[in-house]
Design a protein around this motif. Structure first.
Motif, mmCIF file in Angstrom:
data_model
loop_
_atom_site.group_PDB
_atom_site.id
_atom_site.type_symbol
_atom_site.label_atom_id
_atom_site.label_comp_id
_atom_site.label_asym_id
_atom_site.label_seq_id
_atom_site.Cartn_x
_atom_site.Cartn_y
_atom_site.Cartn_z
ATOM 1 N N TYR A 182 30.954 -41.958 68.168
ATOM 2 C CA TYR A 182 31.418 -42.921 69.164
ATOM 3 C C TYR A 182 30.293 -43.884 69.524
ATOM 4 O O TYR A 182 29.166 -43.456 69.781
ATOM 5 C CB TYR A 182 31.860 -42.101 70.382
ATOM 6 C CG TYR A 182 32.271 -42.869 71.610
ATOM 7 C CD1 TYR A 182 33.529 -43.459 71.689
ATOM 8 C CD2 TYR A 182 31.427 -42.959 72.715
ATOM 9 C CE1 TYR A 182 33.917 -44.139 72.833
ATOM 10 C CE2 TYR A 182 31.809 -43.633 73.862
ATOM 11 C CZ TYR A 182 33.053 -44.220 73.910
ATOM 12 O OH TYR A 182 33.427 -44.890 75.046
ATOM 13 N N GLU A 198 27.133 -41.344 69.830
ATOM 14 C CA GLU A 198 27.023 -39.908 70.091
ATOM 15 C C GLU A 198 27.928 -39.133 69.151
ATOM 16 O O GLU A 198 28.963 -39.620 68.705
ATOM 17 C CB GLU A 198 27.339 -39.578 71.550
ATOM 18 C CG GLU A 198 28.742 -39.894 71.992
ATOM 19 C CD GLU A 198 29.020 -39.468 73.434
ATOM 20 O OE1 GLU A 198 28.271 -38.657 73.987
ATOM 21 O OE2 GLU A 198 30.010 -39.966 73.993
ATOM 22 N N LEU A 240 30.460 -36.148 68.597
ATOM 23 C CA LEU A 240 31.420 -35.413 69.421
ATOM 24 C C LEU A 240 32.329 -34.579 68.539
ATOM 25 O O LEU A 240 32.419 -34.803 67.332
ATOM 26 C CB LEU A 240 32.263 -36.397 70.238
ATOM 27 C CG LEU A 240 31.484 -37.280 71.214
ATOM 28 C CD1 LEU A 240 32.278 -38.514 71.574
ATOM 29 C CD2 LEU A 240 31.104 -36.491 72.463
ATOM 30 N N THR A 266 40.037 -32.929 74.814
ATOM 31 C CA THR A 266 39.093 -31.846 74.510
ATOM 32 C C THR A 266 37.741 -32.357 74.007
ATOM 33 O O THR A 266 36.885 -31.561 73.628
ATOM 34 C CB THR A 266 39.668 -30.921 73.416
ATOM 35 O OG1 THR A 266 39.809 -31.695 72.221
ATOM 36 C CG2 THR A 266 41.016 -30.357 73.824
ATOM 37 N N LEU A 267 37.563 -33.654 73.991
ATOM 38 C CA LEU A 267 36.335 -34.230 73.432
ATOM 39 C C LEU A 267 35.109 -33.640 74.118
ATOM 40 O O LEU A 267 35.033 -33.598 75.345
ATOM 41 C CB LEU A 267 36.376 -35.744 73.659
ATOM 42 C CG LEU A 267 35.470 -36.620 72.802
ATOM 43 C CD1 LEU A 267 35.827 -36.469 71.330
ATOM 44 C CD2 LEU A 267 35.606 -38.076 73.242
ATOM 45 N N SER A 268 34.171 -33.160 73.312
ATOM 46 C CA SER A 268 32.948 -32.591 73.893
ATOM 47 C C SER A 268 31.788 -32.814 72.924
ATOM 48 O O SER A 268 32.011 -33.087 71.736
ATOM 49 C CB SER A 268 33.138 -31.099 74.180
ATOM 50 O OG SER A 268 33.533 -30.458 73.000
ATOM 51 N N PRO A 327 42.517 -37.210 82.268
ATOM 52 C CA PRO A 327 43.137 -36.737 81.038
ATOM 53 C C PRO A 327 42.357 -35.619 80.355
ATOM 54 O O PRO A 327 42.847 -35.026 79.402
ATOM 55 C CB PRO A 327 43.167 -37.992 80.155
ATOM 56 C CG PRO A 327 42.081 -38.864 80.669
ATOM 57 C CD PRO A 327 41.935 -38.559 82.132
ATOM 58 N N ARG A 328 41.144 -35.335 80.839
ATOM 59 C CA ARG A 328 40.358 -34.305 80.146
ATOM 60 C C ARG A 328 39.960 -33.151 81.065
ATOM 61 O O ARG A 328 39.025 -32.398 80.766
ATOM 62 C CB ARG A 328 39.138 -34.901 79.465
ATOM 63 C CG ARG A 328 38.284 -35.804 80.338
ATOM 64 C CD ARG A 328 37.153 -36.444 79.544
ATOM 65 N NE ARG A 328 36.048 -35.545 79.281
ATOM 66 C CZ ARG A 328 35.817 -34.930 78.120
ATOM 67 N NH1 ARG A 328 36.619 -35.104 77.116
ATOM 68 N NH2 ARG A 328 34.786 -34.136 77.977
ATOM 69 N N ARG A 365 31.154 -32.682 82.529
ATOM 70 C CA ARG A 365 32.325 -32.910 81.671
ATOM 71 C C ARG A 365 32.871 -34.335 81.782
ATOM 72 O O ARG A 365 33.492 -34.854 80.849
ATOM 73 C CB ARG A 365 33.422 -31.905 82.039
ATOM 74 C CG ARG A 365 34.596 -31.948 81.120
ATOM 75 C CD ARG A 365 35.505 -30.742 81.205
ATOM 76 N NE ARG A 365 36.696 -30.982 80.405
ATOM 77 C CZ ARG A 365 36.728 -30.933 79.075
ATOM 78 N NH1 ARG A 365 35.646 -30.613 78.398
ATOM 79 N NH2 ARG A 365 37.832 -31.199 78.415
ATOM 80 N N ARG A 386 33.561 -38.144 81.679
ATOM 81 C CA ARG A 386 33.164 -39.208 80.758
ATOM 82 C C ARG A 386 33.420 -40.592 81.331
ATOM 83 O O ARG A 386 33.411 -41.597 80.617
ATOM 84 C CB ARG A 386 33.878 -39.037 79.402
ATOM 85 C CG ARG A 386 33.346 -37.851 78.605
ATOM 86 C CD ARG A 386 34.032 -37.658 77.272
ATOM 87 N NE ARG A 386 33.839 -38.759 76.354
ATOM 88 C CZ ARG A 386 32.763 -38.928 75.566
ATOM 89 N NH1 ARG A 386 31.778 -38.052 75.620
ATOM 90 N NH2 ARG A 386 32.679 -39.949 74.762
ATOM 91 N N TYR A 442 36.004 -42.293 82.659
ATOM 92 C CA TYR A 442 37.153 -43.138 82.315
ATOM 93 C C TYR A 442 37.719 -43.881 83.531
ATOM 94 O O TYR A 442 38.538 -44.772 83.385
ATOM 95 C CB TYR A 442 38.277 -42.299 81.706
ATOM 96 C CG TYR A 442 37.927 -41.573 80.422
ATOM 97 C CD1 TYR A 442 36.876 -41.983 79.623
ATOM 98 C CD2 TYR A 442 38.683 -40.480 80.003
ATOM 99 C CE1 TYR A 442 36.571 -41.312 78.445
ATOM 100 C CE2 TYR A 442 38.391 -39.807 78.824
ATOM 101 C CZ TYR A 442 37.331 -40.232 78.054
ATOM 102 O OH TYR A 442 37.041 -39.560 76.891
#
Lengths: 279, 375
Positions: free
Chosen positions: A133, A201, A203, A210-212, B166-167, B185, B187, B189
């Motif tokens: 990303y 980055e 991921l 669930t992106l981590s 959403p996450r 956690r 991000r 958004y």
């Protein structure tokens, strides 16, 4: 009649100078991978025009389509793969803030080369996808923008930072420690919270939401904005098992900050074949 | 969408996740009639939590002058305008909540403030509802009004910020119901900023994460009230824990004010979030305005508060506001003495409902002098 022939000749000449178009992404062998979007080495790679669709499978969805397509080229040196993405964007969005989203793009590749592909939208349980990303604000940081509110907003009002008051010495460990107390994301090591050393980055994801942070794939990148829009190079390790003439798949996503695109609100592609060629 | 029970609107409603109430719910009562808008709460919070880079504009606690004050600008009016038909039938809300009126493709009906909406943190300060003409201020009662509304995160039972993410970066702690953004956690958004109708989640442009009031959870975990409570000059606030209506205890201060006396009401219950900061409505503001802010119980709450002088338990409990930095989980009154009890059952403080008053005669009979009071 003469005019028609002349026009035909002109058109033929124009076509011969344009990029070779292919219906899949072809990673062409190159001795050295270019890091800059304008490198002439990219001329060796054919171009794929990838159509993008609004993310409309999970909430929140992108209500209004924006970037219709991206132009993609790829090169590989046998251990790494570099992808160049180009898309039209009328405005450069590189300053984050309240209701200010930033331009970004991402590539997605299945973690394993399997016959059954993961879901194209962020993968699925048991079928992970690797996402690399890139973001415009990180690019600005890497290109030299400072890490203060006045670097983002020159006229920002600042009352007082307690960690910059005496008796704390400037640049001391005690000062850094106190500053971190007011910056919980950085204190926790959230890789997204900056200041960033790279504009990209690594991921991993197993489905929407669930992106981590994933294992390092040596992600690198460089984005340049010009009159028509962005050209971004993203490089990472070659997908595991991708030998010459073999295929895996790749997908793309683009966010336009000026269109309030962020997170799930994005333009995305489905899976597109990615083939490695020696020539 | 799941079906959940929201007692504040007297019915079931749709929510993004199934009902999962915490073991205890952090809750608070703010007495708007006592607030003087000194902003000490605002600064107590600011110096404690939001003095970092990227937090310059954040006010996790703010005090606004109603009817015109709002931070960010018009946060309430914009949403009230978007949410049409907010009809009540008795205590049952017949309109749609923010979850039920979410447009296609959205999780919540919301809007996201622009930068300039944060530029006027105390807009409308001390502005009356109407012009004061022709010396009207010389007569009582005053025809015009304003009041101060102190606001923090409501640590809602059905948080819209949590539903919007959403996450799953926002969570409600099962032990005390405090709503937090997972800073590892998140991000950034900004979906939560859009979703929260109270606009109590703020985006930090330097960390790319969203941040919000944490109810000073490190203090609450030790049985101590948050910073904005213990620093309140007007002693308008009391923090504690709220039970469900059917499990209300008469000796729990928050239960008593919210469920039993019904003198403290949620802010914009029609939004459907079941917010857990409760307000004693301003008794000099019009009941119709209070009804829009605090729901159908507003007029009755004003009546009960006006009658507090004849209601020793209510008056006694109001005397405990600001009397101790500890969380008061029980209280009792014996005659003129009110006792605050802590979580472990120990008495925290005893407060007399009537202070002994000594009046010194204006003339000193011994020296035959007129006394002059000096500071």
């Amino acid at each position: 009649m003469k005019q028609s022939i002349l026009l035909l000749l002109l058109l033929t000449a124009a076509c011969s100078r344009g990029p070779k178009m292919v219906n899949e992404v072809v990673a062409v062998a190159a001795a050295k991978l270019p890091t800059l979007p304008a490198d002439s080495a990219w001329d060796a790679a054919p171009e794929h025009l990838a159509a993008l669709l609004p993310q409309d499978l999970v909430e929140p969805r992108l209500a209004t389509p924006s970037t219709p397509q991206i132009r993609v080229r790829s090169l590989t040196n046998g251990s790494e793969i570099a992808i160049r993405l180009e898309w039209e964007d009328a405005s450069k969005s590189e300053t984050p803030g309240p209701s200010k989203m930033v331009d970004a793009c991402a590539i997605q590749i299945p973690e394993k080369m399997e016959k059954d592909l993961p879901e194209p939208q962020m993968g699925q349980e048991g079928k992970r996808v690797q996402v690399t990303y890139w973001r415009a604000d990180w690019q600005a940081t890497v290109d030299g923008r400072g890490d203060t509110i006045r670097d983002l907003y020159p006229n920002a009002a600042i009352d007082h930072y307690p960690f910059e008051a005496k008796p704390l010495e400037k640049g001391s460990d005690a000062q850094r420690e106190m500053a971190l107390r007011y910056s919980p994301a950085r204190a926790l090591g959230n890789i997204r919270s900056g200041p960033r050393a790279a504009p990209v980055e690594d991921l991993i994801a197993t489905g929407p939401g669930t992106l981590s942070p994933g294992p390092s794939l040596g992600a690198a990148g460089k984005g340049v904005f010009a009159a028509k829009g962005w050209t971004v190079v993203i490089a990472r390790k070659l997908p595991e098992g991708l030998s010459p003439n073999q295929r895996t798949s790749i997908a793309f996503a683009v966010w336009q900050g000026s269109q309030q695109e962020s997170g799930a609100r994005k333009m995305r592609s489905g899976w597109i074949p990615l083939v490695r060629r020696n020539q | 969408m799941a079906r959940v029970n929201n007692w504040q609107i007297g019915r079931e409603m749709s929510y993004w996740y199934p009902e999962a109430r915490p073991k205890k719910q952090f809750a608070a009562v703010f007495d708007t009639n006592k607030c003087i808008a000194c902003q000490t709460c605002t600064l107590a919070c600011k110096t404690t939590w939001t003095s970092g880079k990227g937090q310059e504009y954040m006010l996790w606690n703010n005090v606004e002058t109603k009817p015109y004050g709002s931070y960010p600008l018009a946060y309430d009016l914009k949403l009230l305008d978007m949410l049409n038909g907010q009809a009540w039938n008795g205590n049952k809300y017949e309109g749609q909540t923010l979850f039920e009126s979410a447009p296609a493709g959205e999780r919540v009906l919301g809007w996201r403030p622009e930068q300039q909406d944060y530029a006027y943190p105390n807009v409308g300060e001390d502005d009356c509802a109407n012009q004061v003409d022709h010396g009207a201020f010389l007569s009582l009662p005053h025809m015009n009004w304003f009041f101060y509304l102190a606001r923090i995160c409501n640590h809602c039972t059905y948080p819209a910020c949590l539903a919007s993410c959403p996450r799953g970066s926002i969570y409600k702690r099962p032990e005390d119901g405090i709503v937090l953004v997972d800073q590892n956690r998140c991000r950034g958004y900004q979906e939560c900023v859009k979703g929260c109708p109270y606009k109590k989640v703020f985006f930090n442009p330097l960390t790319n994460t969203s941040e919000k009031c944490i109810a000073c959870f490190p203090k609450v975990e030790q049985g101590i009230q948050p910073q904005c409570f213990v620093n309140c000059i007007g002693k308008i606030r009391m923090a504690g824990f709220l039970n469900k209506p059917e499990e209300a205890r008469a000796d729990n201060p928050i239960d008593y004010l919210v469920h039993i006396k019904k003198v403290a009401l949620p802010l914009f219950p029609q939004f459907g979030l079941e917010p857990n900061v409760y307000y004693i409505p301003p008794i000099h503001a019009p009941a119709s305005f209070n009804r829009q802010l605090f729901g159908p119980g507003a007029a009755e709450a004003m009546k009960i508060y006006r009658n507090a002088a004849n209601d020793p338990d209510l008056a006694g409990l109001l005397c405990l506001f600001g009397s101790t930095e500890k969380m008061v989980t029980r209280f009792r009154r014996q005659g003129d003495l009110v006792t605050a009890v802590g979580d472990g059952g120990a008495d925290l403080v005893r407060v007399p409902m009537h202070e002994t008053v000594h009046i010194r005669p204006a003339i000193d009979p011994m020296n035959q002098l007129v006394r002059i009071n000096i500071p």
